[in-house]
Design a protein around this motif. Structure first.
Motif, short mmCIF file in Angstrom:
data_model
loop_
_atom_site.label_atom_id
_atom_site.label_comp_id
_atom_site.label_asym_id
_atom_site.label_seq_id
_atom_site.Cartn_x
_atom_site.Cartn_y
_atom_site.Cartn_z
N ARG A 1 38.63 49.50 56.97
CA ARG A 1 38.19 49.37 58.63
C ARG A 1 36.86 48.15 58.29
N VAL A 2 36.62 47.80 56.57
CA VAL A 2 35.12 47.12 55.87
C VAL A 2 35.66 45.57 56.06
N GLY A 3 35.00 45.01 56.28
CA GLY A 3 35.05 43.55 55.66
C GLY A 3 33.91 43.56 54.97
N TYR A 4 32.92 43.13 53.55
CA TYR A 4 32.04 42.95 52.51
C TYR A 4 32.05 42.22 52.26
N VAL A 5 31.24 41.49 52.43
CA VAL A 5 30.80 39.65 51.33
C VAL A 5 29.25 40.17 51.20
N PRO A 6 29.57 40.51 49.77
CA PRO A 6 28.82 40.77 48.34
C PRO A 6 27.36 39.59 48.44
N GLU A 7 26.68 39.90 47.71
CA GLU A 7 25.16 38.53 47.66
C GLU A 7 25.94 38.21 46.22
N ARG A 8 26.63 38.50 45.52
CA ARG A 8 27.19 37.66 44.71
C ARG A 8 28.78 37.07 44.64
N PRO A 9 29.48 36.51 44.48
CA PRO A 9 30.31 36.18 45.25
C PRO A 9 31.12 37.11 43.78
N HIS A 10 32.31 37.19 44.47
CA HIS A 10 33.20 38.50 43.20
C HIS A 10 34.55 37.87 43.15
N VAL A 11 35.00 37.05 43.46
CA VAL A 11 36.73 36.01 44.14
C VAL A 11 36.75 35.78 42.11
N TYR A 12 37.88 35.65 41.67
CA TYR A 12 38.21 35.44 40.70
C TYR A 12 38.74 33.83 40.65
N PRO A 13 37.76 33.19 39.30
CA PRO A 13 37.29 31.81 39.45
C PRO A 13 39.36 31.09 39.28
N SER A 14 39.63 31.78 38.36
CA SER A 14 41.03 31.18 37.84
C SER A 14 41.76 31.14 38.98
N LEU A 15 41.84 31.71 39.88
CA LEU A 15 42.13 31.65 41.44
C LEU A 15 42.46 29.90 42.24
N THR A 16 43.18 29.73 42.54
CA THR A 16 42.99 28.64 43.76
C THR A 16 42.40 29.71 45.11
N VAL A 17 41.86 28.88 45.96
CA VAL A 17 41.79 29.69 47.57
C VAL A 17 43.03 30.66 47.71
N LEU B 1 37.74 35.72 53.58
CA LEU B 1 38.60 36.84 52.88
C LEU B 1 37.98 38.00 54.11
N ALA B 2 36.83 37.79 54.23
CA ALA B 2 36.36 39.76 55.02
C ALA B 2 36.42 39.58 56.66
N LEU B 3 36.74 38.21 56.87
CA LEU B 3 36.44 38.22 58.16
C LEU B 3 38.62 38.23 58.41
N SER B 4 39.66 38.00 57.37
CA SER B 4 41.09 37.74 58.01
C SER B 4 41.37 39.21 57.71
N GLN B 5 40.57 40.26 57.97
CA GLN B 5 40.71 41.73 57.03
C GLN B 5 40.82 42.16 57.81
N ARG B 6 40.32 41.44 59.90
CA ARG B 6 40.35 42.38 61.26
C ARG B 6 39.01 43.18 60.83
N PRO B 7 38.38 43.26 60.18
CA PRO B 7 37.30 44.67 60.26
C PRO B 7 36.70 45.35 61.56
N ASP B 8 36.89 46.55 61.26
CA ASP B 8 35.75 47.30 62.97
C ASP B 8 33.97 46.85 62.28
N LEU B 9 34.08 46.77 61.08
CA LEU B 9 32.63 46.88 60.84
C LEU B 9 32.84 45.58 59.41
N LEU B 10 31.41 44.51 59.74
CA LEU B 10 31.44 43.25 58.82
C LEU B 10 30.28 43.55 58.54
#
Lengths: 397, 303, 228
Positions: free
Chosen positions: B78-94, B143-152
């Motif tokens: 239920r939590v959408g998290y946007v961290p301080e440093r990006p944690h997505v994988y560089p080898s992937l596309t959007v 990514l965080a918003l599309s999860q439809r979180p109750d807590l962002l």
């Protein structure tokens, strides 16, 4: 449980390696090279070839050092056994004297008696003498029991079964009695203890890889080829019964390589009889061009080694049962084939045929144990997978 | 009112260099909570504690009433998290990163994700390794918003981004909140940015929570007063004097920073013989600075 | 969850995995290149049997080495980006750590099968390409199975180690170093010679690891593509 050579021995061996490097360094600019390194050239003189052979003496020196290391190991084991208190006993069976520990005496008597009656019963040696053995049941394989004169040693590891112990005793007695075969044709053919261990799968493998078309025909079912390959051919040991011309060429050139003469092609490096024979062999002048280079004693390049011949003798003795040994050894003038057939109480052809069947049946499963290996591997994979799932959540300091 | 996030007397120490002490934090459900503090004050540490990435040495933490970290799995759904440093994988596309992320969340809104992709100006075929900081920030928010979180939970979401991207990011957050009444926990050291959107504020400094109150009280509650002839020792007053400083180093006029001031309190001041010359409202940033100054031992003047 | 995880790992490793697959396919072919040319029934088949087995023995160590290389590469790449990105992403997903680790391990293990399949194909092609003299047989399935198991073993060992924290890795390294140092020094310590460890503790440990029931036993079994 086998032991590694003691530290002192290893230090000595390390010193030997250092010595070898020094020798090689000193002779780097000269003609002293390690065997089989560079091809013979037309400029190389006979003196230089002889120097190559001299290098073998260096290796022989190293072998002496290794033997010394083995003697050191035995001395150490003797010292350790002397520290433990034990008392010896002597047992006599037939004309054998067995020196053993008191605790092993009863077992030694039983084993030697049983084996003697089963495999050697009724045999009277042509040269009876004091046959001395030592017998030891222990967890280590070096037998330090002192015995005079030098005796045949039987050491049975504690975890081996009674039948395995009997096999060792049989082998030891056979080793001693094999001396009686000494000057006879069967002795010359066999040259070893007929009770020596050889895993049947090893014999099959040896035969497949013998590089001998004669052995190949034997495996395919041609019994006379088996007889010839075993050195029991009716016409004596004919190299043509064993090898094709190309196989002879390969063997001859390999033999020369082993003593440091790597020959590819070109003019003979040495202008004498040997040289011209070498040239004819290299150039495949005639089918038998390489025969002269194979060596004087056919047994030295026989396709099947003496250890394989021993399995035939073993089979003959087993077939013949009680009295087989006596029949094998009684007539020093009997031909080897006849002696074997007599021991087995059958014809030589039958014996060799049965031997061939035994070899073929015992073809090793090259991939034996893969099922067990697979299960073990899967167990470990699951173990490490379980370990990986323990990956902790708390990764930040 | 229930709390979406609740920390009670939480303590955590990292060696001898940094310590979080007795942090008791309450984020009301449905609120937009601004978490302020200078760099190194413990904001990210606090977030990691309630996100279950750090184990507290003492105290208790709960999210939507469920204990952390025991119930982490249903909490994080239920939590959408946007961290301080990006944690997505560089080898992937959007698009690949979106597909990867969506597989973990049952409530993933594919249509909303597509809409956000267009709205935030992201190219689905672009490789993440080649994206700018702003584009990566927008992707993380998507990514965080599309999860439809109750807590962002947004940890410095606009740090290092240009004003246009910052505006896009905050506007997407506000749109989401207006649609879903989700709770938003947003940390930042950019005070002015939070002033417009947050209805609660918590202030961290030196590993402690020095203030936690509704935004309007925070903004309106701290004033700058110019006071003349005030006695050296102040008797009990109905407001808190955070600091007092003599004007120009001489004379009887002083500048006071006070909290909890209301207009009728001028009479209390006159009652102790002081004269009120001026009352100045402070904006959030000035209030924040004065609050921090007062909370640090070397600058405390008031009672 | 599994498919995206698999795709992620594939995307990260494909440029390295493809050469491994090519190598695994080619290795059996290289092993038998130029061998067994004489048709059966000619007098050269006996020589060929020896030549074939010798060549197989020559290339034999390369098979388990390749399996180990594949497994190790896959294991290290599985956790590479997690380590670099601080595990924050994984820890923010609604998965327990166990589930995450198992998904990752499954994805990597699936990819580990690809070189094994390539080797299986190559081994069958190689076996068909060489005329085997009497007495010799080809074992392409068994070789491929050993390769797959060896790859999985090395993968799972390194995966488990890589999943740990830096502290865990340091402990493992310290343990290994201690065994090595003990082994080097232990040959001169006579009390060890009489102990259950035997003369050389290091050798004892190595023997246990590389022969049954140790985990690396599969590496020391018979990897011959062609044998009796």
């Amino acid at each position: 449980m086998s032991r590694r050579p003691p530290t002192r021995g290893r230090t000595v061996l390390a010193g030997a390696w250092t010595g070898r490097l020094l020798l090689a360094a000193m002779s780097a600019g000269g003609a002293l090279t390690l065997p089989g390194v560079s091809p013979v050239s037309a400029q190389e003189t006979e003196a230089e070839l002889l120097r190559r052979i001299d290098s073998l003496t260096v290796l022989a020196g190293e072998a002496a050092i290794a033997a010394q290391a083995a003697r050191d190991a035995r001395a150490k084991a003797e010292a350790r056994l002397a520290e433990a208190e034990y008392s010896l006993d002597t047992v006599r069976v037939a004309d054998m004297t067995i020196v053993t520990r008191e605790s092993d005496a009863a077992e030694a008597r039983e084993l030697f008696t049983e084996v003697w009656n089963e495999s050697f019963g009724g045999y009277r040696s042509r040269a009876p003498g004091n046959r001395t053995f030592t017998y030891l049941r222990a967890a280590y394989t070096v037998d330090p029991i002192p015995a005079r004169p030098p005796a045949e040693r039987v050491v049975v590891p504690t975890w081996q079964s009674r039948s395995q112990a009997k096999a060792r005793v049989r082998s030891a007695i056979g080793q001693v009695l094999a001396e009686d075969l000494g000057g006879s044709p069967v002795g010359a053919w066999l040259r070893r203890n007929p009770f020596s261990d050889r895993a049947p799968g090893d014999v099959y493998r040896q035969m497949v890889l013998a590089r001998s078309s004669g052995v190949e025909r034997c495996l395919a079912g041609d019994v006379p080829s088996c007889t010839a390959a075993l050195g029991l051919g009716p016409d004596g040991n004919t190299v043509s019964a064993w090898y094709s011309p190309e196989e002879r060429r390969v063997r001859a050139l390999e033999g020369l390589e082993r003593v440091g003469l790597h020959v590819t092609s070109g003019p003979s490096p040495v202008g004498d009889v040997f040289g011209s024979a070498l040239a004819r062999c290299v150039d495949r002048a005639t089918p038998d061009a390489c025969d002269a280079l194979l060596g004087g004693d056919p047994d030295s390049f026989a396709p099947l080694p003496f250890s394989v011949r021993a399995t035939l003798a073993n089979l003959a003795l087993e077939r013949g049962g009680r009295g087989a040994w006596t029949r094998l050894a009684q007539d020093p003038s009997m031909a080897a084939g006849e002696a074997l057939a007599g021991a087995a109480d059958s014809s030589l052809e039958e014996l060799v045929s049965d031997w061939r069947a035994w070899v073929v049946e015992s073809r090793p499963e090259a991939q034996a144990g893969l099922g067990g290996d697979s299960v073990l591997a899967l167990v470990w994979i699951l173990f490490f997978a379980a370990l990986a799932t323990r990956s902790t959540r708390w990764r930040f300091a | 009112m229930s709390n979406a996030i609740q920390l009670s007397d939480v303590g955590w120490r990292a060696g001898s260099s940094f310590e979080l002490r007795d942090v008791s934090l309450n984020v009301p459900t449905g609120s937009i909570y601004g978490f302020l503090g200078p760099n190194g004050s413990g904001k990210t540490t606090t977030i990691r504690l309630f996100m279950g990435m750090l184990k507290p040495d003492r105290g208790s933490i709960s999210i939507f009433g469920r204990p952390v970290p025991r119930d982490m799995k249903p909490i994080l759904a239920r939590v959408g998290y946007v961290p301080e440093r990006p944690h997505v994988y560089p080898s992937l596309t959007v698009a690949e990163q979106v597909r990867y992320h969506s597989s973990f969340f049952r409530l993933w809104d594919e249509g909303w994700a597509k809409e956000l992709t267009g709205r935030l100006g992201l190219d689905p075929d672009q490789k993440i390794a080649r994206m700018s900081k702003g584009e990566t920030g927008k992707l993380l928010l998507l990514l965080a918003l599309s999860q439809r979180p109750d807590l962002l939970v947004l940890d410095e979401p606009t740090d290092g981004l240009d004003p246009v991207v910052r505006r896009d990011v905050m506007s997407a957050v506000l749109d989401y909140v207006s649609q879903t009444s989700a709770t938003v926990f947003i940390s930042s050291h950019l005070v002015h940015e939070l002033e417009r959107i947050c209805d609660w504020v918590g202030v961290m400094d030196g590993g402690q929570l020095v203030a936690e109150l509704p935004m309007h009280r925070f903004k309106n509650g701290i004033k700058r007063l110019r006071v003349a002839d005030a006695p050296h020792v102040l008797e009990e007053l109905p407001f808190v004097v955070l600091s007092r400083q003599s004007d120009n180093g001489w004379g009887s006029t002083e500048t006071w920073i006070v909290r909890g001031w209301e207009a009728p309190m001028r009479y209390e001041l006159e009652g102790v013989g002081a004269t009120l010359r001026d009352v100045v409202d402070l904006d959030l940033e000035e209030s924040f600075v004065e609050l921090l100054r007062s909370s640090r031992p070397s600058t405390r003047h008031g009672s | 969850m599994y498919q995206p995880m698999l795709y992620l790992h594939w995307k990260q490793i494909r440029l390295v995995l493809l050469p491994f697959m090519v190598a695994a396919f080619a290795l059996p072919l290289v092993t038998v290149a130029g061998l067994g040319g004489a048709p059966a029934g000619t007098t050269e088949t006996a020589l060929n049997a020896y030549a074939i087995v010798e060549m197989v023995r020559f290339w034999l160590p390369v098979f388990p080495a390749l399996a180990a290389a594949v497994g190790i590469t896959l294991a290290l790449s599985a956790w590479n980006w997690d380590h670099r990105l601080g595990h924050v992403y994984a820890l923010s997903l609604p998965l327990s750590r166990t589930e995450y680790a198992l998904l990752k391990m499954g994805a990597g293990a699936t990819l580990a099968m690809l070189p094994g399949i390539a080797l299986w194909l190559g081994a069958h092609v190689a076996s068909a390409a060489v005329a085997l003299p009497p007495g010799l047989h080809a074992y392409p399935n068994q070789l491929a199975l050993r390769f797959a198991l060896a790859t999985l073993i090395s993968y799972s060992v390194l995966f488990a180690m890589a999943s740990g924290t830096v502290k865990t890795s340091m402990w493992i390294l310290a343990g290994v170093s201690a065994v090595v140092v003990l082994g080097i020094l232990g040959t001169d310590w006579t009390f060890l010679q009489d102990s259950a460890l035997g003369t050389d503790p290091l050798q004892t440990v190595i023997d246990w690891l590389m022969q049954g029931p140790g985990p690396f036993e599969i590496f020391t079994t018979n990897w011959s593509l062609i044998d009796v």
